[in-house]
Design a protein around this motif. Structure first.
Motif, mmCIF file in Angstrom:
data_model
loop_
_atom_site.group_PDB
_atom_site.id
_atom_site.type_symbol
_atom_site.label_atom_id
_atom_site.label_comp_id
_atom_site.label_asym_id
_atom_site.label_seq_id
_atom_site.Cartn_x
_atom_site.Cartn_y
_atom_site.Cartn_z
ATOM 1 N N MET A 172 58.567 -40.279 -19.177
ATOM 2 C CA MET A 172 59.434 -41.423 -19.353
ATOM 3 C C MET A 172 58.656 -42.727 -19.105
ATOM 4 O O MET A 172 58.879 -43.705 -19.808
ATOM 5 N N ILE A 173 57.779 -42.713 -18.131
ATOM 6 C CA ILE A 173 56.986 -43.910 -17.831
ATOM 7 C C ILE A 173 56.131 -44.288 -19.041
ATOM 8 O O ILE A 173 56.034 -45.470 -19.401
ATOM 9 N N HIS A 174 55.542 -43.279 -19.680
ATOM 10 C CA HIS A 174 54.697 -43.537 -20.848
ATOM 11 C C HIS A 174 55.521 -44.195 -21.963
ATOM 12 O O HIS A 174 55.081 -45.161 -22.597
ATOM 13 N N ALA A 175 56.724 -43.696 -22.186
ATOM 14 C CA ALA A 175 57.577 -44.238 -23.248
ATOM 15 C C ALA A 175 58.037 -45.655 -22.906
ATOM 16 O O ALA A 175 58.069 -46.530 -23.787
ATOM 17 N N LEU A 176 58.383 -45.913 -21.651
ATOM 18 C CA LEU A 176 58.770 -47.264 -21.257
ATOM 19 C C LEU A 176 57.606 -48.236 -21.422
ATOM 20 O O LEU A 176 57.791 -49.364 -21.887
ATOM 21 N N CYS A 177 56.409 -47.796 -21.064
ATOM 22 C CA CYS A 177 55.221 -48.639 -21.260
ATOM 23 C C CYS A 177 55.003 -48.917 -22.746
ATOM 24 O O CYS A 177 54.620 -50.030 -23.126
ATOM 25 N N LEU A 178 55.253 -47.919 -23.585
ATOM 26 C CA LEU A 178 55.106 -48.098 -25.026
ATOM 27 C C LEU A 178 56.112 -49.137 -25.542
ATOM 28 O O LEU A 178 55.759 -50.025 -26.317
ATOM 29 N N THR A 222 63.558 -39.226 -25.909
ATOM 30 C CA THR A 222 64.331 -38.978 -24.684
ATOM 31 C C THR A 222 64.625 -40.286 -23.955
ATOM 32 O O THR A 222 65.755 -40.525 -23.529
ATOM 33 N N THR A 223 63.626 -41.123 -23.835
ATOM 34 C CA THR A 223 63.803 -42.397 -23.138
ATOM 35 C C THR A 223 64.770 -43.301 -23.895
ATOM 36 O O THR A 223 65.648 -43.922 -23.292
ATOM 37 N N ALA A 224 64.629 -43.372 -25.203
ATOM 38 C CA ALA A 224 65.527 -44.199 -26.005
ATOM 39 C C ALA A 224 66.958 -43.699 -25.899
ATOM 40 O O ALA A 224 67.900 -44.498 -25.801
ATOM 41 N N SER A 225 67.146 -42.392 -25.896
ATOM 42 C CA SER A 225 68.482 -41.827 -25.767
ATOM 43 C C SER A 225 69.101 -42.202 -24.421
ATOM 44 O O SER A 225 70.272 -42.571 -24.345
ATOM 45 N N LEU A 230 68.316 -44.834 -22.561
ATOM 46 C CA LEU A 230 68.612 -46.262 -22.581
ATOM 47 C C LEU A 230 69.880 -46.554 -23.380
ATOM 48 O O LEU A 230 70.692 -47.391 -22.983
ATOM 49 N N LEU A 231 70.068 -45.867 -24.491
ATOM 50 C CA LEU A 231 71.268 -46.078 -25.308
ATOM 51 C C LEU A 231 72.536 -45.645 -24.582
ATOM 52 O O LEU A 231 73.593 -46.252 -24.753
ATOM 53 N N GLN A 232 72.436 -44.588 -23.766
ATOM 54 C CA GLN A 232 73.603 -44.127 -23.011
ATOM 55 C C GLN A 232 74.057 -45.164 -21.990
ATOM 56 O O GLN A 232 75.224 -45.217 -21.624
ATOM 57 N N HIS A 233 73.123 -45.982 -21.524
ATOM 58 C CA HIS A 233 73.432 -46.986 -20.497
ATOM 59 C C HIS A 233 73.305 -48.404 -21.036
ATOM 60 O O HIS A 233 73.017 -49.335 -20.286
ATOM 61 N N MET A 234 73.541 -48.575 -22.326
ATOM 62 C CA MET A 234 73.341 -49.873 -22.962
ATOM 63 C C MET A 234 74.236 -50.960 -22.379
ATOM 64 O O MET A 234 73.826 -52.118 -22.271
ATOM 65 N N MET A 235 75.446 -50.623 -21.999
ATOM 66 C CA MET A 235 76.348 -51.647 -21.448
ATOM 67 C C MET A 235 75.753 -52.297 -20.205
ATOM 68 O O MET A 235 75.942 -53.487 -19.974
ATOM 69 N N LEU A 236 75.036 -51.541 -19.399
ATOM 70 C CA LEU A 236 74.384 -52.126 -18.229
ATOM 71 C C LEU A 236 73.327 -53.143 -18.638
ATOM 72 O O LEU A 236 73.082 -54.121 -17.931
ATOM 73 N N LEU A 237 72.696 -52.921 -19.789
ATOM 74 C CA LEU A 237 71.660 -53.832 -20.253
ATOM 75 C C LEU A 237 72.235 -55.142 -20.776
ATOM 76 O O LEU A 237 71.519 -56.143 -20.870
ATOM 77 N N PHE A 238 73.530 -55.166 -21.109
ATOM 78 C CA PHE A 238 74.155 -56.384 -21.609
ATOM 79 C C PHE A 238 74.695 -57.268 -20.490
ATOM 80 O O PHE A 238 75.058 -58.424 -20.741
ATOM 81 N N ILE A 239 74.761 -56.774 -19.274
ATOM 82 C CA ILE A 239 75.314 -57.562 -18.166
ATOM 83 C C ILE A 239 74.561 -58.881 -17.982
ATOM 84 O O ILE A 239 75.189 -59.932 -17.853
#
Length: 119
Positions: free
Chosen positions: A1-7, A52-55, A57-66
């Motif tokens: 997951m760290i690798h994907a977030l860095c990407l 996996t990481t994108a999935s 993040l998408l599941q918790h997208m509402m938190l990203l809009f706060i």
């Protein structure tokens, strides 16, 4: 997951740098997503860690809009003063998003019918 977030962060940085260097009037994050799309199209597959990481993040997208909603509320006076362009941008943006989504779904379904059922 760290690798994907860095990407993902690296592509956002690439987008920000592209905008700064070219002077394009676009958000750097959007340009970074376009770079990511081009990279994924070139690879012709999505790496498992990125999917996996994108999935997640998408599941918790509402938190990203706060933070965005909070930012709008901080500038509520400006939104109240300029409500017409804000409303038009929201309605037109939603309409364009729905139209593009419908056209993409139509295209994918037609493409699936031409390919025939999967065995």
């Amino acid at each position: 997951m760290i690798h994907a977030l860095c990407l993902l962060i690296a592509f956002q940085l690439l987008g920000e740098a592209s905008v700064r260097l070219t002077g394009w009037p676009m958000p750097g994050a959007l340009v970074g997503m376009l770079w990511l799309l081009a990279w994924l199209a070139w690879r012709r597959r999505v790496p498992e860690a990125l999917a996996t990481t994108a999935s997640t993040l998408l599941q918790h997208m509402m938190l990203l809009f706060i933070p965005t909603v909070t930012g709008v509320m901080v500038h509520f006076g400006r939104v109240a003063d300029e409500w017409k362009p804000f409303l038009i941008a929201c309605v037109v943006g939603a309409a364009v998003t729905m139209a593009v989504t419908a056209l993409t779904l139509h295209w994918l379904l037609a493409r699936g019918r031409r390919a025939g059922p999967a065995a």
